[in-house]
Design an enzyme around this catalytic site. Structure first.
Site, PDB file in Angstrom:
ATOM      1  CG  ASP A   1      -6.520 -12.877 -21.429  1.00  0.00           C
ATOM      2  OD1 ASP A   1      -6.145 -12.636 -20.261  1.00  0.00           O
ATOM      3  OD2 ASP A   1      -7.690 -13.171 -21.712  1.00  0.00           O
TER       4      ASP A   1
ATOM      5  CG  ASP B   1      -7.696 -16.356 -23.435  1.00  0.00           C
ATOM      6  OD1 ASP B   1      -8.724 -15.927 -22.870  1.00  0.00           O
ATOM      7  OD2 ASP B   1      -6.987 -17.253 -22.943  1.00  0.00           O
ATOM      8  CB  SER B   2     -13.052 -14.536 -24.450  1.00  0.00           C
ATOM      9  OG  SER B   2     -12.756 -13.158 -24.314  1.00  0.00           O
TER      10      SER B   2
ATOM     11  CD  GLU C   1      -7.008 -18.639 -17.980  1.00  0.00           C
ATOM     12  OE1 GLU C   1      -7.781 -18.118 -18.806  1.00  0.00           O
ATOM     13  OE2 GLU C   1      -6.923 -19.877 -17.811  1.00  0.00           O
TER      14      GLU C   1
ATOM     15  CD  GLU D   1     -14.201 -16.876 -16.026  1.00  0.00           C
ATOM     16  OE1 GLU D   1     -14.979 -17.296 -16.903  1.00  0.00           O
ATOM     17  OE2 GLU D   1     -13.027 -16.529 -16.268  1.00  0.00           O
TER      18      GLU D   1
END
Length: 273
Positions: free
Chosen positions: A88, A49-50, A120, A186
């Protein structure tokens, strides 16, 4: 698992089995040409999704939609034959509960052909991960700095220092016990990342974590130096495409303005030869 040794993309269980072996290689991809470039070298490719920040100019990942993920997932899928594709789940597509998460995860996998989804969150996502896995949705977890929670984390800061380390370790153990086949760590201190890697039976994929993780991932545009104004501490630049690209565009503009382009070799004669 070398790219030359396998003829088909690995499955989530194959990635899980790489725990403690040859380090797992991964990059993000958002387009077909970029996926083609990395396909032979990566064990899995993440449609992150970056993409919202990298390609769409959004200030964070929070504005990324399901439609955007499907669009870019389809593009990446067209460029892969050897690497597994993980996609994602965007913000707001799974936090409401397991049923919502299943509907959206099934939609992403059905539309794009992804081999797994990534979401996440740690202990709070345990029930959702177990629900998905029990219904045939392989899940890669993501703990530490979780960009979708940037507003509650207080920015893009290192996670798990000091007393907070115990909670992050518990998060990693929770997603493993829930059935995730791997977990991204991360922006986690190296010592804690090593402790987590030794404590969980699934591969850890580091991004700003530790060389001791079972694998590594970077945003490909960061790694290739496509951004000239920003470089995170945990990124190693393997090229400077942004610098060379800007120079190439400037040279093209100069050639157009001075009449050097197009030249005779770039145009067509009035009569066919």
């Amino acid at each position: 698992m070398s790219a030359t040794a396998r003829k088909t993309a690995p499955l989530p269980d194959d990635i899980r089995a790489m725990k403690g072996g040859t380090p797992i290689v991964s990059l993000t991809a958002y387009t077909t040409p970029m996926a083609q470039m990395m396909d032979a070298q990566c064990d899995f490719v993440l449609v992150g999704d970056s993409v919202g920040m990298v390609l769409h100019g959004l200030p964070s990942t929070l504005g990324v939609t399901m439609e955007m993920m499907v669009l870019h997932g389809l593009a990446v899928a067209r460029g892969l034959t050897s690497a597994m594709m993980v996609i994602d789940m965007p913000f707001g597509s799974y936090e409401e509960g397991p049923a919502q998460a299943f509907r959206n995860a099934a939609h992403l996998m059905r539309e794009t052909g992804a081999g797994a989804v990534k979401l996440e969150g740690g202990m709070a996502m345990g029930e959702t991960i177990a629900f998905l896995v029990a219904r045939g949705i392989p899940v890669m977890a993501h703990v530490g700095l979780t960009p979708q929670s940037v507003n509650t984390l207080g920015g893009y800061t290192v996670q798990g220092r000091g007393e907070a380390g115990a909670a992050l370790l518990a998060d990693a153990q929770a997603v493993s016990e829930a059935g995730a086949f791997a977990v991204v760590l991360e922006k986690v201190p190296q010592g804690l990342a090593d402790e987590i890697t030794g404590a969980v039976p699934i591969p850890t994929i580091g991004i700003g974590a530790s060389p001791g993780c079972d694998g590594q991932i970077l945003v490909v545009d960061d790694m290739l130096g496509l951004f000239t104004a920003f470089k995170a501490k945990f990124v190693k630049r393997y090229a400077e495409f942004g610098v060379t690209g800007e120079a190439a565009i400037a040279a093209y503009a100069e050639d157009v303005r001075t009449g050097r382009f197009p030249g005779s070799e770039h145009v067509f004669a009035d009569q066919a030869p």
